[in-house]
Design a protein around this motif. Structure first.
Motif, PDB file in Angstrom:
ATOM      1  N   LYS A  46      -7.473  -2.485   4.495  1.00 13.15           N
ATOM      2  CA  LYS A  46      -8.001  -3.454   5.459  1.00 13.15           C
ATOM      3  C   LYS A  46      -8.403  -4.754   4.770  1.00 13.15           C
ATOM      4  N   GLY A  47      -7.908  -5.863   5.304  1.00 11.68           N
ATOM      5  CA  GLY A  47      -8.279  -7.169   4.818  1.00 11.68           C
ATOM      6  C   GLY A  47      -7.500  -7.645   3.613  1.00 11.68           C
ATOM      7  N   HIS A  48      -6.502  -6.867   3.165  1.00 13.27           N
ATOM      8  CA  HIS A  48      -5.744  -7.273   1.979  1.00 13.27           C
ATOM      9  C   HIS A  48      -4.419  -7.924   2.377  1.00 13.27           C
ATOM     10  N   LEU A  49      -3.563  -8.149   1.376  1.00 11.61           N
ATOM     11  CA  LEU A  49      -2.366  -8.961   1.550  1.00 11.61           C
ATOM     12  C   LEU A  49      -1.416  -8.443   2.629  1.00 11.61           C
ATOM     13  N   LEU A  50      -1.148  -7.144   2.612  1.00 15.41           N
ATOM     14  CA  LEU A  50      -0.184  -6.555   3.543  1.00 15.41           C
ATOM     15  C   LEU A  50      -0.860  -5.444   4.346  1.00 15.41           C
ATOM     16  N   GLU A  51      -1.946  -5.773   4.976  1.00 12.76           N
ATOM     17  CA  GLU A  51      -2.746  -4.764   5.690  1.00 12.76           C
ATOM     18  C   GLU A  51      -1.901  -3.925   6.641  1.00 12.76           C
ATOM     19  N   HIS A  52      -1.996  -2.609   6.453  1.00 13.82           N
ATOM     20  CA  HIS A  52      -1.272  -1.677   7.317  1.00 13.82           C
ATOM     21  C   HIS A  52      -2.032  -0.356   7.281  1.00 13.82           C
ATOM     22  N   ARG A  53      -2.843  -0.132   8.302  1.00  9.61           N
ATOM     23  CA  ARG A  53      -3.752   1.008   8.286  1.00  9.61           C
ATOM     24  C   ARG A  53      -3.029   2.351   8.214  1.00  9.61           C
ATOM     25  N   ALA A  54      -1.904   2.470   8.909  1.00 11.36           N
ATOM     26  CA  ALA A  54      -1.177   3.744   8.936  1.00 11.36           C
ATOM     27  C   ALA A  54      -0.652   4.091   7.544  1.00 11.36           C
ATOM     28  N   VAL A  55      -0.010   3.124   6.891  1.00 13.91           N
ATOM     29  CA  VAL A  55       0.529   3.350   5.542  1.00 13.91           C
ATOM     30  C   VAL A  55      -0.596   3.677   4.573  1.00 13.91           C
ATOM     31  N   PHE A  56      -1.678   2.909   4.647  1.00 16.37           N
ATOM     32  CA  PHE A  56      -2.818   3.147   3.758  1.00 16.37           C
ATOM     33  C   PHE A  56      -3.401   4.539   3.961  1.00 16.37           C
ATOM     34  N   SER A  57      -3.599   4.923   5.205  1.00 20.97           N
ATOM     35  CA  SER A  57      -4.221   6.217   5.505  1.00 20.97           C
ATOM     36  C   SER A  57      -3.351   7.380   5.037  1.00 20.97           C
ATOM     37  N   VAL A  58      -2.051   7.298   5.301  1.00 26.46           N
ATOM     38  CA  VAL A  58      -1.134   8.383   4.921  1.00 26.46           C
ATOM     39  C   VAL A  58      -1.063   8.524   3.405  1.00 26.46           C
ATOM     40  N   LEU A  59      -0.830   7.409   2.700  1.00 29.46           N
ATOM     41  CA  LEU A  59      -0.703   7.463   1.238  1.00 29.46           C
ATOM     42  C   LEU A  59      -2.012   7.893   0.583  1.00 29.46           C
ATOM     43  N   SER A  60      -3.126   7.362   1.065  1.00 27.66           N
ATOM     44  CA  SER A  60      -4.422   7.718   0.503  1.00 27.66           C
ATOM     45  C   SER A  60      -4.714   9.201   0.682  1.00 27.66           C
ATOM     46  N   ILE A 123      -7.346 -14.508  -5.389  1.00 25.07           N
ATOM     47  CA  ILE A 123      -6.271 -14.242  -4.423  1.00 25.07           C
ATOM     48  C   ILE A 123      -6.286 -15.289  -3.315  1.00 25.07           C
ATOM     49  N   GLU A 124      -7.478 -15.622  -2.835  1.00 27.57           N
ATOM     50  CA  GLU A 124      -7.600 -16.623  -1.776  1.00 27.57           C
ATOM     51  C   GLU A 124      -7.099 -17.983  -2.243  1.00 27.57           C
ATOM     52  N   ALA A 125      -7.381 -18.309  -3.502  1.00 32.51           N
ATOM     53  CA  ALA A 125      -6.917 -19.587  -4.054  1.00 32.51           C
ATOM     54  C   ALA A 125      -5.394 -19.626  -4.107  1.00 32.51           C
ATOM     55  N   ALA A 126      -4.792 -18.508  -4.505  1.00 29.19           N
ATOM     56  CA  ALA A 126      -3.332 -18.443  -4.568  1.00 29.19           C
ATOM     57  C   ALA A 126      -2.723 -18.558  -3.183  1.00 29.19           C
ATOM     58  N   GLU A 127      -3.358 -17.917  -2.186  1.00 30.86           N
ATOM     59  CA  GLU A 127      -2.864 -17.990  -0.809  1.00 30.86           C
ATOM     60  C   GLU A 127      -2.956 -19.417  -0.275  1.00 30.86           C
ATOM     61  N   SER A 128      -4.049 -20.102  -0.626  1.00 37.13           N
ATOM     62  CA  SER A 128      -4.236 -21.475  -0.159  1.00 37.13           C
ATOM     63  C   SER A 128      -3.209 -22.426  -0.757  1.00 37.13           C
ATOM     64  N   MET A 129      -2.638 -22.035  -1.899  1.00 38.62           N
ATOM     65  CA  MET A 129      -1.617 -22.857  -2.549  1.00 38.62           C
ATOM     66  C   MET A 129      -0.211 -22.485  -2.083  1.00 38.62           C
ATOM     67  N   GLY A 130      -0.123 -21.560  -1.125  1.00 40.91           N
ATOM     68  CA  GLY A 130       1.156 -21.219  -0.533  1.00 40.91           C
ATOM     69  C   GLY A 130       1.885 -20.057  -1.172  1.00 40.91           C
ATOM     70  N   ALA A 131       1.226 -19.326  -2.055  1.00 38.53           N
ATOM     71  CA  ALA A 131       1.867 -18.183  -2.701  1.00 38.53           C
ATOM     72  C   ALA A 131       2.039 -17.041  -1.714  1.00 38.53           C
ATOM     73  N   GLY A 132       3.193 -16.378  -1.765  1.00 39.67           N
ATOM     74  CA  GLY A 132       3.463 -15.248  -0.891  1.00 39.67           C
ATOM     75  C   GLY A 132       2.857 -13.968  -1.445  1.00 39.67           C
ATOM     76  N   PRO A 133       2.862 -12.902  -0.637  1.00 44.95           N
ATOM     77  CA  PRO A 133       2.272 -11.623  -1.075  1.00 44.95           C
ATOM     78  C   PRO A 133       2.846 -11.092  -2.385  1.00 44.95           C
ATOM     79  N   TRP A 134       4.181 -11.125  -2.511  1.00 45.93           N
ATOM     80  CA  TRP A 134       4.783 -10.577  -3.725  1.00 45.93           C
ATOM     81  C   TRP A 134       4.511 -11.468  -4.935  1.00 45.93           C
ATOM     82  N   GLN A 135       4.439 -12.767  -4.709  1.00 52.66           N
ATOM     83  CA  GLN A 135       4.075 -13.676  -5.810  1.00 52.66           C
ATOM     84  C   GLN A 135       2.652 -13.397  -6.286  1.00 52.66           C
ATOM     85  N   ILE A 136       1.767 -13.115  -5.345  1.00 49.55           N
ATOM     86  CA  ILE A 136       0.372 -12.822  -5.701  1.00 49.55           C
ATOM     87  C   ILE A 136       0.270 -11.479  -6.425  1.00 49.55           C
TER      88      ILE A 136
END
Length: 220
Positions: A46-60, A123-136
């Motif tokens: 929750k709240g991260h780059l590629l938030e996906h609760r279902a994937v997180f819950s299953v893998l965790s 991470i927020e600074a990188a996002e503000s500079m236009g970096a994508g999830p995989w770049q971060i």
């Protein structure tokens, strides 16, 4: 009973190399599984780059299940799977399979812990500079956490050394097998002491190497 060291030294050397092989191959495959698994668990929370609760819950949940099973039980429980993969359930090659299954979820949690230590502001600074999830992920998260990752992988490696010795209880080969077969079952106490000393030296060397590499990375 006097130990015939001319007979035992070749066996001890062979058992040591078997342990090194088990730990090396197990660490390689466990890291190949655990590293991406840990990254996915971090970025989908929750709240991260590629938030996906279902994937997180299953893998965790999957990680937690495998981490809950003691290694000696896990090793016996997956014997059919081990036979399917390597064709046997006894020996060094067979021990690698349960070692990987045991270590991969552990490494995933260690990777998760390391990546979560990266300051959110970076991470927020990188996002503000236009970096994508995989770049971060590959340009910020992993490089920033690399020093801690090295320390945590060192911990996982030491855990694998202990697990590989435990694998000897069910014919896994290596120093554990030698210690049980001769040091315990045949009351060759000297053999037991030598195997313990070798394991202690191995662990100390791994920890020293991991600490040194982590310091070098941190200073860059």
């Amino acid at each position: 009973m006097q130990v015939n060291w001319e007979l035992f030294w070749p066996r001890i050397i062979e058992a040591t190399w078997d342990t090194v092989a088990m730990v090396s191959f197990s660490l390689l495959f466990a890291t190949l599984i655990g590293l991406p698994l840990g990254i996915i668990v971090v970025v989908t929370r929750k709240g991260h780059l590629l938030e996906h609760r279902a994937v997180f819950s299953v893998l965790s949940s999957i990680i937690n299940v495998f981490r809950s099973v003691p290694f000696i039980i896990l090793m016996v429980a997956i014997i059919p799977f081990t036979r399917l993969v390597v064709g046997t359930s006894i020996g060094t090659a067979a021990a690698v399979v349960p070692l990987v299954v045991f270590a991969a979820p552990y490494i995933a949690r260690l990777v998760e812990s390391s990546l979560l230590e990266v300051e959110p502001g970076v991470i927020e600074a990188a996002e503000s500079m236009g970096a994508g999830p995989w770049q971060i992920i590959f340009g910020i998260l992993i490089p920033e956490a690399l020093s801690t990752l090295v320390l945590n992988i060192t911990i996982a490696t030491i855990g694998l050394v202990g697990a590989s010795a435990m694998a000897g209880a069910v014919g896994g080969g290596g120093l554990g097998d030698l210690a049980i077969a001769y040091g315990y079952q045949r009351f060759e106490t000297s053999v037991m002491i030598v195997t313990v000393i070798i394991l202690v030296v191995m662990v100390q060397g791994l920890q020293t190497a991991g600490n040194t590499l982590s310091k070098i990375i941190r200073r860059r």
